[in-house]
Design a protein around this motif. Structure first.
Motif, PDB file in Angstrom:
ATOM      1  N   PRO A  83     -10.565  -0.858  -1.289  1.00 47.96           N
ATOM      2  CA  PRO A  83      -9.663  -1.325  -2.361  1.00 47.96           C
ATOM      3  C   PRO A  83      -8.477  -0.627  -2.764  1.00 47.96           C
ATOM      4  CG  PRO A  83     -11.909  -1.410  -3.177  1.00 47.96           C
ATOM      5  CD  PRO A  83     -12.049  -0.929  -1.619  1.00 47.96           C
ATOM      6  N   ALA A  84      -8.582   0.663  -2.486  1.00 46.96           N
ATOM      7  CA  ALA A  84      -7.319   1.558  -2.872  1.00 46.96           C
ATOM      8  C   ALA A  84      -6.476   1.247  -1.785  1.00 46.96           C
ATOM      9  CB  ALA A  84      -7.971   3.124  -2.429  1.00 46.96           C
ATOM     10  N   ALA A  85      -6.638   0.991  -0.627  1.00 44.98           N
ATOM     11  CA  ALA A  85      -5.497   0.492   0.433  1.00 44.98           C
ATOM     12  C   ALA A  85      -4.951  -0.769  -0.096  1.00 44.98           C
ATOM     13  CB  ALA A  85      -6.108   0.723   1.768  1.00 44.98           C
TER      14      ALA A  85
ATOM     15  N   SER B   8      -3.028  -0.751  -3.484  1.00 43.07           N
ATOM     16  CA  SER B   8      -1.777  -0.066  -3.519  1.00 43.07           C
ATOM     17  C   SER B   8      -0.719  -0.869  -2.457  1.00 43.07           C
ATOM     18  CB  SER B   8      -2.205   1.456  -3.160  1.00 43.07           C
ATOM     19  OG  SER B   8      -2.470   1.448  -1.860  1.00 43.07           O
ATOM     20  N   ARG B   9      -1.264  -1.094  -1.341  1.00 41.46           N
ATOM     21  CA  ARG B   9      -0.421  -1.596  -0.204  1.00 41.46           C
ATOM     22  C   ARG B   9       0.012  -0.318   0.309  1.00 41.46           C
ATOM     23  NH1 ARG B   9       2.081  -7.170  -2.762  1.00 41.46           N
ATOM     24  NH2 ARG B   9       0.265  -8.361  -3.042  1.00 41.46           N
ATOM     25  N   TRP B  10      -0.487   0.718   0.303  1.00 39.19           N
ATOM     26  CA  TRP B  10      -0.070   1.895   1.026  1.00 39.19           C
ATOM     27  C   TRP B  10      -1.134   2.280   2.066  1.00 39.19           C
ATOM     28  CZ3 TRP B  10       2.497   6.231  -2.314  1.00 39.19           C
ATOM     29  CH2 TRP B  10       3.625   5.634  -3.157  1.00 39.19           C
ATOM     30  N   ARG B  11      -0.842   2.974   3.028  1.00 38.59           N
ATOM     31  CA  ARG B  11      -1.485   3.308   4.362  1.00 38.59           C
ATOM     32  C   ARG B  11      -2.527   4.340   3.933  1.00 38.59           C
ATOM     33  NH1 ARG B  11       0.763   3.399  10.039  1.00 38.59           N
ATOM     34  NH2 ARG B  11       1.022   1.163   9.470  1.00 38.59           N
ATOM     35  N   PRO B  12      -3.862   4.411   4.128  1.00 41.71           N
ATOM     36  CA  PRO B  12      -4.749   5.588   4.102  1.00 41.71           C
ATOM     37  C   PRO B  12      -4.225   6.396   5.413  1.00 41.71           C
ATOM     38  CG  PRO B  12      -5.755   3.384   4.078  1.00 41.71           C
ATOM     39  CD  PRO B  12      -4.383   3.210   4.433  1.00 41.71           C
ATOM     40  N   LEU B  13      -4.127   7.811   4.989  1.00 40.00           N
ATOM     41  CA  LEU B  13      -3.846   8.773   6.105  1.00 40.00           C
ATOM     42  C   LEU B  13      -5.067   9.156   6.702  1.00 40.00           C
ATOM     43  CD1 LEU B  13      -0.688  10.507   4.807  1.00 40.00           C
ATOM     44  CD2 LEU B  13      -0.856   8.455   6.518  1.00 40.00           C
TER      45      LEU B  13
ATOM     46  N   ALA C 189       0.012   6.885   1.950  1.00 40.55           N
ATOM     47  CA  ALA C 189       1.404   6.961   2.130  1.00 40.55           C
ATOM     48  C   ALA C 189       2.211   5.689   1.970  1.00 40.55           C
ATOM     49  CB  ALA C 189       1.576   7.404   3.853  1.00 40.55           C
ATOM     50  N   ASP C 190       3.015   5.741   1.581  1.00 38.96           N
ATOM     51  CA  ASP C 190       3.904   4.281   1.047  1.00 38.96           C
ATOM     52  C   ASP C 190       4.456   3.891   2.468  1.00 38.96           C
ATOM     53  OD1 ASP C 190       5.539   2.371   0.340  1.00 38.96           O
ATOM     54  OD2 ASP C 190       6.685   3.343  -1.175  1.00 38.96           O
ATOM     55  N   ARG C 191       4.335   2.615   2.912  1.00 39.66           N
ATOM     56  CA  ARG C 191       4.778   2.062   4.038  1.00 39.66           C
ATOM     57  C   ARG C 191       6.085   2.065   4.159  1.00 39.66           C
ATOM     58  NH1 ARG C 191       0.395  -0.595   6.626  1.00 39.66           N
ATOM     59  NH2 ARG C 191      -1.468  -0.633   5.313  1.00 39.66           N
ATOM     60  N   ARG C 192       6.858   1.890   3.039  1.00 38.82           N
ATOM     61  CA  ARG C 192       8.493   2.267   3.064  1.00 38.82           C
ATOM     62  C   ARG C 192       8.631   3.523   3.237  1.00 38.82           C
ATOM     63  NH1 ARG C 192      10.016  -0.846  -2.625  1.00 38.82           N
ATOM     64  NH2 ARG C 192       8.844  -2.974  -2.408  1.00 38.82           N
TER      65      ARG C 192
END
Length: 261
Positions: free
Chosen positions: A199-201, A204-209, A229-232
């Protein structure tokens, strides 16, 4: 050049073995992480339960990091009596509780974003004698962001600790993403989001590092602590070269470490 990121829910520096907060033990636990950027949650300042210490300052000294800041979420002690801050300098000389951010890299600017608590009490399981399901009042939350000067160029990093109330933490996560998008890319969010990895990924649509379970510390089953990390602007970050969740001498969470470069 290697950059090590870490997030750690400190449980205000308390050890589960003896229930005590020992500043030397806290410093040793943080030194062992050897992080260039460290996000801290459940951080005390001037609380009697943790010896009236400034836990963020102890962590910064342990890492020999010139930059650090504490952001209070509440004045008082969670679980006992607390009130929301009325402004950023509220609570001076009173016990404070919140989050911290420590950096070995110079900080260009800081930004604090405040998040409202859930409007309803929520049932939470409390272990131990007299525990069980209790209705808890949610606390206000805070996001502490810094724009760093790194060998790879500017980098936005942010620390937070989201609500334990299901659904409300999702709304907060979306608010955090909007707030961080006003700061330079690349952007990294570190913290206890009180959400599992999927759910966090997804939300947020951000990538888990790094994807590793972090809670409970003894035998972790779920990942509540994240580095996203923001994909942008993601292409401007060095690649992930290592992920670790070492067992610490303090807290009921494991720290999450990610090496870049």
């Amino acid at each position: 050049m290697l950059v090590r990121l870490a997030t750690f829910n400190l449980l205000h520096g308390r050890s589960l073995t003896d229930g005590l907060v020992d500043p030397d033990r806290l410093a040793a636990a943080v030194t062992a992480l050897d992080a260039d950027v460290l996000a801290l949650q459940e951080v005390d300042r001037d609380q009697s339960r943790s010896g009236n210490l400034d836990l963020t300052a102890i962590a910064a000294r342990a890492l020999d990091a010139p930059e650090h800041r504490f952001a209070a979420a509440v004045v008082g002690t969670p679980g006992e009596q607390f009130r929301p801050l009325t402004h950023d300098d509220d609570g001076h000389g009173e016990p404070l509780y919140g989050i911290g951010l420590v950096s070995r890299h110079p900080v260009r600017s800081w930004q604090v974003t405040r998040l409202r608590p859930a409007p309803v009490r929520s049932p939470i399981y409390v272990p131990g004698p007299g525990g069980g399901l209790v209705l808890l009042r949610d606390e206000p939350r805070v996001v502490l962001a810094a724009v760093l000067d790194t060998p790879h160029g500017p980098l936005t990093v942010a620390a937070t600790h989201l609500s334990f109330v299901p659904g409300w933490n999702i709304l907060q996560l979306r608010r955090v993403v909007r707030a961080l998008r006003t700061l330079p890319a690349p952007r990294i969010l570190l913290g206890d989001l009180n959400l599992p990895a999927g759910p966090a990924a997804l939300l947020s649509r951000w990538r888990p590092l790094g994807r590793r379970p972090t809670y409970p510390a003894g035998q972790p089953r779920v990942q509540l602590d994240h580095i996203l990390a923001d994909r942008r602007g993601l292409d401007r970050l060095p690649p992930v070269t290592a992920v670790d969740t070492p067992l610490s001498t303090i807290s009921d969470h494991r720290p999450l470490l990610v090496d870049l470069g």
